[in-house]
Design a protein around this motif. Structure first.
Motif, mmCIF file in Angstrom:
data_model
loop_
_atom_site.group_PDB
_atom_site.id
_atom_site.type_symbol
_atom_site.label_atom_id
_atom_site.label_comp_id
_atom_site.label_asym_id
_atom_site.label_seq_id
_atom_site.Cartn_x
_atom_site.Cartn_y
_atom_site.Cartn_z
ATOM 1 N N PRO A 110 98.231 78.558 73.643
ATOM 2 C CA PRO A 110 97.126 78.751 72.690
ATOM 3 C C PRO A 110 96.685 77.437 72.057
ATOM 4 O O PRO A 110 97.484 76.530 71.833
ATOM 5 C CB PRO A 110 97.738 79.660 71.628
ATOM 6 N N ARG A 111 95.384 77.356 71.779
ATOM 7 C CA ARG A 111 94.888 76.188 71.065
ATOM 8 C C ARG A 111 95.416 76.176 69.640
ATOM 9 O O ARG A 111 95.451 77.206 68.967
ATOM 10 C CB ARG A 111 93.355 76.202 71.024
ATOM 11 N N ASN A 112 95.816 75.016 69.181
ATOM 12 C CA ASN A 112 96.410 74.901 67.853
ATOM 13 C C ASN A 112 95.410 75.109 66.736
ATOM 14 O O ASN A 112 95.787 75.331 65.597
ATOM 15 C CB ASN A 112 97.069 73.528 67.692
ATOM 16 N N THR A 113 94.131 74.998 67.061
ATOM 17 C CA THR A 113 93.106 75.167 66.040
ATOM 18 C C THR A 113 92.880 76.636 65.715
ATOM 19 O O THR A 113 92.020 76.970 64.906
ATOM 20 C CB THR A 113 91.782 74.553 66.523
ATOM 21 N N GLY A 114 93.676 77.476 66.308
ATOM 22 C CA GLY A 114 93.541 78.903 66.055
ATOM 23 C C GLY A 114 92.423 79.501 66.871
ATOM 24 O O GLY A 114 91.958 78.916 67.843
ATOM 25 N N GLY A 115 91.976 80.642 66.475
ATOM 26 C CA GLY A 115 90.936 81.272 67.267
ATOM 27 C C GLY A 115 91.527 82.014 68.442
ATOM 28 O O GLY A 115 92.682 82.422 68.433
ATOM 29 N N PHE A 116 90.748 82.125 69.471
ATOM 30 C CA PHE A 116 91.115 83.030 70.549
ATOM 31 C C PHE A 116 91.129 82.359 71.921
ATOM 32 O O PHE A 116 91.044 83.038 72.925
ATOM 33 C CB PHE A 116 90.127 84.191 70.552
ATOM 34 N N LYS A 117 91.248 81.055 71.930
ATOM 35 C CA LYS A 117 91.150 80.364 73.210
ATOM 36 C C LYS A 117 92.503 79.906 73.703
ATOM 37 O O LYS A 117 93.405 79.584 72.922
ATOM 38 C CB LYS A 117 90.213 79.170 73.075
ATOM 39 N N THR A 118 92.610 79.856 75.011
ATOM 40 C CA THR A 118 93.845 79.449 75.680
ATOM 41 C C THR A 118 93.571 78.217 76.523
ATOM 42 O O THR A 118 92.516 78.101 77.141
ATOM 43 C CB THR A 118 94.354 80.580 76.586
ATOM 44 N N ILE A 119 94.524 77.319 76.526
ATOM 45 C CA ILE A 119 94.430 76.124 77.365
ATOM 46 C C ILE A 119 95.249 76.359 78.620
ATOM 47 O O ILE A 119 96.395 76.829 78.541
ATOM 48 C CB ILE A 119 94.951 74.901 76.608
ATOM 49 N N PHE A 120 94.673 76.022 79.767
ATOM 50 C CA PHE A 120 95.376 76.177 81.035
ATOM 51 C C PHE A 120 95.597 74.816 81.682
ATOM 52 O O PHE A 120 94.733 73.939 81.607
ATOM 53 C CB PHE A 120 94.570 77.043 82.011
ATOM 54 N N GLY A 121 96.749 74.665 82.315
ATOM 55 C CA GLY A 121 96.944 73.519 83.174
ATOM 56 C C GLY A 121 96.190 73.733 84.482
ATOM 57 O O GLY A 121 95.731 74.838 84.772
ATOM 58 N N ALA A 122 96.085 72.671 85.272
ATOM 59 C CA ALA A 122 95.355 72.756 86.541
ATOM 60 C C ALA A 122 96.172 73.450 87.628
ATOM 61 O O ALA A 122 95.630 73.853 88.656
ATOM 62 C CB ALA A 122 94.943 71.369 87.007
ATOM 63 N N GLY A 123 97.484 73.601 87.378
ATOM 64 C CA GLY A 123 98.303 74.346 88.319
ATOM 65 C C GLY A 123 99.072 73.500 89.308
ATOM 66 O O GLY A 123 98.713 72.353 89.586
#
Lengths: 114, 112
Positions: free
Chosen positions: B92-105
């Motif tokens: 999860p993004r530390n700024t809160g909210g509802f977004k997720t960070i993904f690696g490139a895999g």
């Protein structure tokens, strides 16, 4: 338990034609809903997210739009497709309350614009 | 900017070998998730790690969350062809909210 389903699984559309991809979630209320695009060999790009009915946030300017007409329904649309819209589209959901960040994905929809 | 960097990007091994893939960041994450994605399908959640230093096992897969919650690793013992796929880490993004960070895999190919 919760389930997510998106359709169609595969779509081949001519340039300039409209698009509608649908996604529904069952077994939960007021989920956060997401549309991602995954280009071949690349990571996930967030296109839209929604925290409630009629509430849509767009991440990147583009040829696509999203709508949430019902609590557990999320639709990805375009009026006129471009070649660059081709890709693998994923719908996803997360619990609306801050009870963890885990996102759950649908089966994906392959879109080829020709 | 929060980023998740995964390594290696691609890994091709023989059946029976062991392997480890990594997910690193300069930022602290409250949790990290690991997914496996097979071609033409959506990513499937494997595990969520929440506590620094946490180790979780899922059959032949061992997941570890770094003590500082900035990194995670996935170790597969005696890899099988069925382990082939794209492994994604997310948080999860530390700024809160509802977004997720993904690696490139990490794209893993296990040869029989």
């Amino acid at each position: 338990s919760q389930t997510i389903h998106q359709w169609p699984a595969t779509l081949v559309q001519p340039v300039g034609s409209p698009l509608s991809l649908e996604c529904t979630v069952e077994g939960t209320s007021n989920p956060n809903l997401y549309w991602y695009r995954q280009a071949a060999g690349r990571g996930l790009q967030l296109l839209f997210y929604s925290v409630g009915i009629g509430q849509i946030s767009s991440e990147v300017p583009q040829n696509l739009s999203a709508s949430r007409p019902q609590d557990r329904q999320f639709i990805l649309s375009s009026k006129k497709l471009l070649l660059s819209d081709s890709g693998f589209y994923l719908c996803a959901w997360r619990f609306g309350l801050s009870s963890g960040n885990t996102i759950y994905f649908g089966e994906g929809s392959w879109l080829t614009v020709v | 900017t929060q980023l998740l960097e995964q390594s290696p990007q691609f890994l091709s091994i023989q059946e029976g070998e062991n392997l480890t893939v990594y997910c690193n960041s300069s930022s602290v994450f409250s949790s990290l998730q690991w997914y496996r994605q097979e071609p033409g399908e959506g990513p499937v959640l494997l595990v969520t790690v929440v506590t620094g230093g946490e180790v979780k096992k899922l059959k032949r897969l061992t997941f570890q969350f770094g003590d500082a919650r900035k990194d995670s690793s996935l170790h597969i013992t005696a890899a099988q062809p069925g382990d082939t796929g794209l492994y994604l880490c997310a948080g999860p993004r530390n700024t809160g909210g509802f977004k997720t960070i993904f690696g490139a895999g990490t794209r893993l190919f296990v040869k029989a």
